[in-house]
Design an enzyme around this catalytic site. Structure first.
Site, PDB file in Angstrom:
ATOM      1  N   TRP A   1     -10.663 -65.245   8.014  1.00 30.14           N
ATOM      2  CA  TRP A   1     -10.349 -63.971   7.348  1.00 30.14           C
ATOM      3  C   TRP A   1     -10.746 -62.787   8.202  1.00 30.14           C
ATOM      4  O   TRP A   1     -10.035 -61.782   8.283  1.00 30.14           O
ATOM      5  CB  TRP A   1     -10.965 -63.918   5.954  1.00 30.14           C
ATOM      6  CG  TRP A   1     -10.458 -65.044   5.109  1.00 30.14           C
ATOM      7  CD1 TRP A   1     -11.174 -66.082   4.613  1.00 30.14           C
ATOM      8  CD2 TRP A   1      -9.086 -65.283   4.735  1.00 30.14           C
ATOM      9  NE1 TRP A   1     -10.340 -66.953   3.944  1.00 30.14           N
ATOM     10  CE2 TRP A   1      -9.065 -66.489   4.003  1.00 30.14           C
ATOM     11  CE3 TRP A   1      -7.883 -64.613   4.951  1.00 30.14           C
ATOM     12  CZ2 TRP A   1      -7.886 -67.034   3.465  1.00 30.14           C
ATOM     13  CZ3 TRP A   1      -6.710 -65.149   4.427  1.00 30.14           C
ATOM     14  CH2 TRP A   1      -6.715 -66.334   3.703  1.00 30.14           C
TER      15      TRP A   1
ATOM     16  N   ASP B   1     -15.141 -57.106   3.316  1.00 32.91           N
ATOM     17  CA  ASP B   1     -14.212 -57.930   2.533  1.00 32.91           C
ATOM     18  C   ASP B   1     -15.082 -58.838   1.668  1.00 32.91           C
ATOM     19  O   ASP B   1     -15.729 -59.751   2.175  1.00 32.91           O
ATOM     20  CB  ASP B   1     -13.336 -58.743   3.502  1.00 32.91           C
ATOM     21  CG  ASP B   1     -12.495 -59.803   2.782  1.00 32.91           C
ATOM     22  OD1 ASP B   1     -12.520 -59.857   1.538  1.00 32.91           O
ATOM     23  OD2 ASP B   1     -11.810 -60.567   3.488  1.00 32.91           O
TER      24      ASP B   1
ATOM     25  N   LYS C   1     -10.738 -64.630  -7.295  1.00 33.24           N
ATOM     26  CA  LYS C   1     -11.838 -65.613  -7.312  1.00 33.24           C
ATOM     27  C   LYS C   1     -12.720 -65.317  -8.535  1.00 33.24           C
ATOM     28  O   LYS C   1     -12.757 -66.099  -9.462  1.00 33.24           O
ATOM     29  CB  LYS C   1     -12.694 -65.551  -6.053  1.00 33.24           C
ATOM     30  CG  LYS C   1     -11.952 -65.373  -4.756  1.00 33.24           C
ATOM     31  CD  LYS C   1     -11.259 -66.610  -4.289  1.00 33.24           C
ATOM     32  CE  LYS C   1     -10.769 -66.422  -2.868  1.00 33.24           C
ATOM     33  NZ  LYS C   1      -9.605 -67.263  -2.584  1.00 33.24           N
TER      34      LYS C   1
HETATM   35  N1  PMP Z   1     -10.564 -62.648   2.570  1.00 37.45           N
HETATM   36  C1  PMP Z   1     -11.189 -63.706   2.028  1.00 37.45           C
HETATM   37  C2  PMP Z   1     -12.675 -63.840   2.204  1.00 37.45           C
HETATM   38  C3  PMP Z   1     -10.457 -64.654   1.315  1.00 37.45           C
HETATM   39  O1  PMP Z   1     -11.088 -65.710   0.790  1.00 37.45           O
HETATM   40  C4  PMP Z   1      -9.065 -64.492   1.172  1.00 37.45           C
HETATM   41  C5  PMP Z   1      -8.214 -65.460   0.378  1.00 37.45           C
HETATM   42  N2  PMP Z   1      -8.729 -66.638   0.062  1.00 37.45           N
HETATM   43  C6  PMP Z   1      -8.463 -63.389   1.768  1.00 37.45           C
HETATM   44  C7  PMP Z   1      -9.239 -62.478   2.444  1.00 37.45           C
HETATM   45  C8  PMP Z   1      -6.976 -63.157   1.664  1.00 37.45           C
HETATM   46  O2  PMP Z   1      -6.722 -62.722   0.387  1.00 37.45           O
HETATM   47  P1  PMP Z   1      -5.274 -62.451  -0.199  1.00 37.45           P
HETATM   48  O3  PMP Z   1      -4.616 -63.772  -0.327  1.00 37.45           O
HETATM   49  O4  PMP Z   1      -5.608 -61.797  -1.507  1.00 37.45           O
HETATM   50  O5  PMP Z   1      -4.565 -61.558   0.707  1.00 37.45           O
END
Ligand code: PMP
Length: 373
Positions: free
Chosen positions: A116, A183, A207
């Site tokens: 991420w 994030d 989540k």
């Molecule tokens: N950051 C983290 C820490 C995540 O766990 C996730 C998705 N699991 C994301 C970003 C991406 O999120 P999204 O699918 O809402 O774009």
């Protein structure tokens, strides 16, 4: 070898959802949400479903305000911050944070703790920033949180508080002297945080907040309208959203509604402090079993282990088929690890009950016992 039949040992009345998301919520929230969609007694919103009311209606405006207010209250957000529910997921957040936080240096530092953060860096480059990877744990497949780094002249530092895929989590905030962007998609509301230490927090809802579709932003007012990358396209400009009380365009109505219900429930059941206690219990129980049990091994460095996503592998891969059957038979779902780590990942978001962790640790113990007799 002693035969173990989990179906006989437990009352299999429920599915234990260890999936990484989306989206486990308390059963009562599912019930309330379904009534918002369809209520045989006539509908809650002047006879309408939540899915058909106008986002400009009094009913929805008050839902949005309650949701934003609950975020403030539950996370003790200081008055000089704005709370927004937008769309696009954390993936659009990668770009939004970079565009809004770009300052005089047009240079940002990223602590790279996995997939991420890597994606966040990519989007910051698209935004036109010079991206410095100030620390990284890529040398060990991101199984730890890098702690040492030097800060040059940077507009901000970006971190990912919990690494959903690799099962690591910051337990102490990095010490920085520039704005901190985080994030927090996979651990927001799981423990108490000091919002004043951050300039911008963003998190996909799916989540611990609510159904996929909404993305939460908590931004310090001083950071609004300060970007050196002006003009920012309207939807990406947090100042535009702040000026419209998070109603610049049609918000993700259902996701905001259910997030509000979930946050109401969180408040009514002891708020974040109580949640943190339960999350600590769940994590201690599962990690203790992983460490005790000769058939399993954790993959993350002990001091950086995530309390939300527990990653582990079998010590003997030849037992995979037997183990996979055991947990499937125990009504456990979502335990398969992410392809980049392999093995298993037990995601233990707020709504996963301690009882589900007890079921998992029991079958782990029984699995080991089969091979000891
Ligand atoms: N950051 C983290 C820490 C995540 O766990 C996730 C998705 N699991 C994301 C970003 C991406 O999120 P999204 O699918 O809402 O774009």
């Amino acid at each position: 070898m002693k035969k173990f039949d989990p179906k006989k040992e437990f009352i299999m009345s429920k599915t234990h959802n260890f999936g990484a998301g989306p989206c486990i919520l308390p059963q009562i929230v599912f019930e309330q949400a379904s009534k918002g969609v369809f209520d045989p007694d006539g509908g809650q919103f002047n006879g309408l479903s939540i899915l058909e009311i106008s986002h400009r209606s009094e009913a929805f405006v008050s839902i949005m305000e309650e949701a934003r207010g609950l975020v403030r209250e539950l996370l003790e957000v200081p008055d000089n911050y704005t709370v927004l529910f937008l769309q696009g997921g954390a993936s659009l957040g990668f770009l939004i944070n970079a565009m809004n936080m770009a300052g005089a240096h047009r240079k940002a530092g990223y602590i790279n703790t996995g997939a991420w953060s890597t994606k966040a860096m990519k989007e910051a480059k698209v935004a036109g920033l010079e991206v410095i990877e100030i620390a990284s744990s890529s040398d060990q497949n991101f199984n730890y949180i890098p702690k040492d780094f030097e800060v040059e002249e940077l507009d901000f530092i970006h971190m990912t508080s919990n690494n959903t895929i690799f099962g690591t989590q910051f337990h102490d905030l990095p010490k920085v002297n520039v704005p901190l962007v985080c994030d927090m998609s996979s651990d927001i509301f799981s423990k108490k945080i000091d919002v004043s230490k951050f300039d911008l927090i963003y998190a996909g809802a799916q989540k611990n907040v609510g159904p996929a579709g909404a993305t939460l932003y908590i931004v310090k007012n001083d950071c609004l309208n300060q970007s050196s990358l002006k003009p920012i396209p309207s939807y990406l400009d947090l100042n535009v959203h702040a000026g419209k009380d998070s109603m610049f365009n049609t918000p993700p109505v259902f996701s905001v509604y259910v997030s509000m219900l979930n946050l109401r429930h969180l408040k009514a059941t002891g708020a974040v402090a109580e949640m943190e206690k339960v999350n600590n219990m769940k994590a201690s129980e599962l990690y203790a079993e992983i460490d005790r049990n000769s058939l399993f091994k954790g993959t993350a460095a002990k001091e950086d282990r995530s309390k939300m996503n527990v990653t582990f592998v079998l010590t003997d891969e030849s037992k995979k088929e037997v183990w996979d059957k055991i947990w499937n038979d125990a009504n456990i779902v979502g335990l398969k690890g992410h392809r980049s780590v392999g093995g298993y990942r037990a995601s233990m978001y707020n709504a996963l009950e301690l009882e589900s962790v007890e079921v998992l640790t029991k079958i782990m113990r029984d699995f080991e016992a089969q091979y000891q007799s």
